[in-house]
Motif scaffolding. Structure first.
Motif, PDB file in Angstrom:
ATOM      1  N   TYR A 163     124.662  32.007 -50.779  1.00 38.84           N
ATOM      2  CA  TYR A 163     124.133  30.930 -49.951  1.00 38.84           C
ATOM      3  C   TYR A 163     125.208  29.895 -49.672  1.00 38.84           C
ATOM      4  O   TYR A 163     126.020  29.571 -50.558  1.00 38.84           O
ATOM      5  N   MET A 208     115.472  31.036 -54.969  1.00 44.48           N
ATOM      6  CA  MET A 208     116.406  29.933 -54.728  1.00 44.48           C
ATOM      7  C   MET A 208     115.921  28.624 -55.349  1.00 44.48           C
ATOM      8  O   MET A 208     116.728  27.844 -55.857  1.00 44.48           O
ATOM      9  N   LYS A 257     117.718  31.272 -42.139  1.00 35.71           N
ATOM     10  CA  LYS A 257     116.277  31.011 -42.101  1.00 35.71           C
ATOM     11  C   LYS A 257     116.092  29.541 -41.810  1.00 35.71           C
ATOM     12  O   LYS A 257     116.677  28.695 -42.484  1.00 35.71           O
ATOM     13  N   ASP A 317     110.957  41.388 -56.776  1.00 35.31           N
ATOM     14  CA  ASP A 317     112.367  41.040 -56.991  1.00 35.31           C
ATOM     15  C   ASP A 317     112.641  40.660 -58.443  1.00 35.31           C
ATOM     16  O   ASP A 317     111.880  39.886 -59.042  1.00 35.31           O
ATOM     17  N   ARG A 373     115.469  44.890 -56.001  1.00 38.74           N
ATOM     18  CA  ARG A 373     114.223  44.779 -55.227  1.00 38.74           C
ATOM     19  C   ARG A 373     113.531  46.137 -55.078  1.00 38.74           C
ATOM     20  O   ARG A 373     114.163  47.133 -54.748  1.00 38.74           O
ATOM     21  N   TYR A 376     109.135  31.138 -41.641  1.00 39.00           N
ATOM     22  CA  TYR A 376     110.519  30.808 -41.271  1.00 39.00           C
ATOM     23  C   TYR A 376     110.984  31.735 -40.165  1.00 39.00           C
ATOM     24  O   TYR A 376     110.652  32.922 -40.150  1.00 39.00           O
ATOM     25  N   GLU A 384     104.706  39.986 -47.474  1.00 40.48           N
ATOM     26  CA  GLU A 384     105.439  39.570 -46.274  1.00 40.48           C
ATOM     27  C   GLU A 384     104.940  40.279 -45.018  1.00 40.48           C
ATOM     28  O   GLU A 384     104.694  41.477 -45.036  1.00 40.48           O
ATOM     29  N   GLU A 399     109.148  35.229 -40.197  1.00 41.93           N
ATOM     30  CA  GLU A 399     108.761  35.835 -41.465  1.00 41.93           C
ATOM     31  C   GLU A 399     107.677  34.959 -42.097  1.00 41.93           C
ATOM     32  O   GLU A 399     107.907  33.786 -42.364  1.00 41.93           O
ATOM     33  N   ARG A 427     122.732  32.405 -45.488  1.00 46.27           N
ATOM     34  CA  ARG A 427     123.212  33.277 -46.567  1.00 46.27           C
ATOM     35  C   ARG A 427     123.912  34.501 -46.000  1.00 46.27           C
ATOM     36  O   ARG A 427     123.741  34.862 -44.835  1.00 46.27           O
ATOM     37  N   ARG A 487     123.876  38.378 -47.014  1.00 48.26           N
ATOM     38  CA  ARG A 487     123.230  39.401 -47.850  1.00 48.26           C
ATOM     39  C   ARG A 487     123.901  40.723 -47.533  1.00 48.26           C
ATOM     40  O   ARG A 487     123.967  41.116 -46.371  1.00 48.26           O
ATOM     41  N   THR A 547     104.704  30.608 -46.422  1.00 46.44           N
ATOM     42  CA  THR A 547     105.800  29.974 -45.694  1.00 46.44           C
ATOM     43  C   THR A 547     106.027  30.730 -44.393  1.00 46.44           C
ATOM     44  O   THR A 547     105.734  31.924 -44.300  1.00 46.44           O
ATOM     45  N   GLU A 592     105.323  34.638 -45.331  1.00 44.39           N
ATOM     46  CA  GLU A 592     105.238  35.258 -46.654  1.00 44.39           C
ATOM     47  C   GLU A 592     104.593  34.365 -47.698  1.00 44.39           C
ATOM     48  O   GLU A 592     104.544  33.142 -47.565  1.00 44.39           O
ATOM     49  N   ILE A 636     110.709  19.688 -49.093  1.00 45.15           N
ATOM     50  CA  ILE A 636     111.326  20.885 -48.527  1.00 45.15           C
ATOM     51  C   ILE A 636     111.040  22.072 -49.448  1.00 45.15           C
ATOM     52  O   ILE A 636     110.827  23.187 -48.992  1.00 45.15           O
ATOM     53  N   LEU A 637     110.999  21.783 -50.726  1.00 46.26           N
ATOM     54  CA  LEU A 637     110.585  22.824 -51.693  1.00 46.26           C
ATOM     55  C   LEU A 637     109.237  22.420 -52.295  1.00 46.26           C
ATOM     56  O   LEU A 637     108.886  21.244 -52.319  1.00 46.26           O
ATOM     57  N   ASP A 696     116.086  22.008 -44.495  1.00 49.66           N
ATOM     58  CA  ASP A 696     115.310  23.242 -44.679  1.00 49.66           C
ATOM     59  C   ASP A 696     115.916  24.428 -43.930  1.00 49.66           C
ATOM     60  O   ASP A 696     115.198  25.299 -43.415  1.00 49.66           O
ATOM     61  N   LYS A 715     104.570  34.036 -51.960  1.00 52.97           N
ATOM     62  CA  LYS A 715     105.149  34.494 -53.221  1.00 52.97           C
ATOM     63  C   LYS A 715     104.065  34.551 -54.289  1.00 52.97           C
ATOM     64  O   LYS A 715     103.103  33.791 -54.243  1.00 52.97           O
TER      65      LYS A 715
END
Ligand code: V4E
Length: 238
Positions: free
Chosen positions: A35, A217, A60, A170, A155, A86, A182, A4, A51, A53, A84, A6, A237-238, A47, A8
């Motif tokens: 999560y 997140m 991921k 979202d 969403r 993932y 995405e 993926e 989750r 969903r 990103t 993407e 990581i973030l 990383d 943001k």
């Protein structure tokens, strides 16, 4: 297994207007994310994001080809660094294997899922689809995984005229809204083409140049686990 890619963005009135012109809203739905991590946050500190969903497990993790094709160039473009990448794993047997690999010190106890996954080499079979929605109390708790975050998202998904590009808008129930451009590619697929599509779409939507935008997140952690958030930031990581 797919990758993926993407980016943001903050969706304002102008980008929404453009989005409605160049895309079609194909779906509006609500889902809950839960999560999981060890109490010491061993996964997210690597990383790795586990989750449930709509009750189905998803994992991921960073792509193994850490440097995508585009990054073999002298310098990754600014636009590429805003995206990103993932790997997204939805087959529970594969999730289990990956988690075992990451958490090398997990209990040796045989979990129910490893038994029932022994025949699950077909990653797309109905059996796996059903198996994906097993309750957490079996293997996850055997791996010392606990739910640390739970929120619901409304969403809206748009498909764009640009082939293979989706945009999600979202609204999370803890009061944060974010857009995502995405593109999904198969493992080993054309990363540069995906980045180009995202870049073109961002330009069309008038998404401002080089500003990285927080995901749901990140904001959730910032508000609920500030010390862990700071640690993830310090470890890039973030
Ligand atoms: C990968 C990741 C996290 C897991 C949640 O990923 P995210 O793409 O934010 O989920 P969601 O629900 O918004 O989209 P969907 O999965 O439905 O497409 S939490 C943090 N990360 C890493 C990460 C990062 N380092 N930087 C940015 C901008 N986003 C995520």
């Amino acid at each position: 297994m797919s990758i993926e890619v993407e980016r943001k963005f903050v969706c304002n009135a102008n980008s929404l207007k453009t989005l409605e012109e160049i895309g079609v809203c194909v779906r509006q739905h609500q889902f809950q994310d839960r999560y999981f991590d060890t109490p010491q946050f061993d996964l997210t500190l690597r990383d790795v994001w586990l989750r449930q969903r709509k009750g189905c497990w998803e994992l991921k993790c960073p792509t193994t080809t850490v440097k995508g094709g585009e990054e073999l160039q002298d310098e990754p473009s600014k636009a590429a660094t805003l995206c990103t990448r993932y790997k997204e794993i939805t087959n529970v047997a594969d999730i289990h294997l990956k988690l075992k690999e990451v958490l090398k010190d997990i209990s040796e106890n045989k979990s129910p899922i490893s038994e029932c996954c022994q025949t699950s080499t077909d990653h797309h079979g109905l059996g796996n689809a059903e198996m994906n929605c097993v309750p957490e109390e079996g293997w996850a708790s055997a791996m010392n995984l606990v739910c640390f975050a739970e929120f619901t998202t409304m969403r809206r998904t748009f498909t764009l005229e640009e082939d293979g590009v989706n945009v999600d808008l979202d609204d999370a129930d803890f009061g944060y809204s974010v857009g995502e451009i995405e593109v999904l590619i198969p493992e080993g697929g054309d990363m540069q083409a995906a980045l180009d599509k995202i870049h073109r779409t961002a330009k069309k939507l008038g998404v401002a140049g080089d500003q990285a935008v927080d995901g749901k997140m990140s904001v959730y952690l910032q508000r609920n686990f500030p010390a862990h958030y700071a640690r993830l930031l310090s470890q890039h990581i973030l």
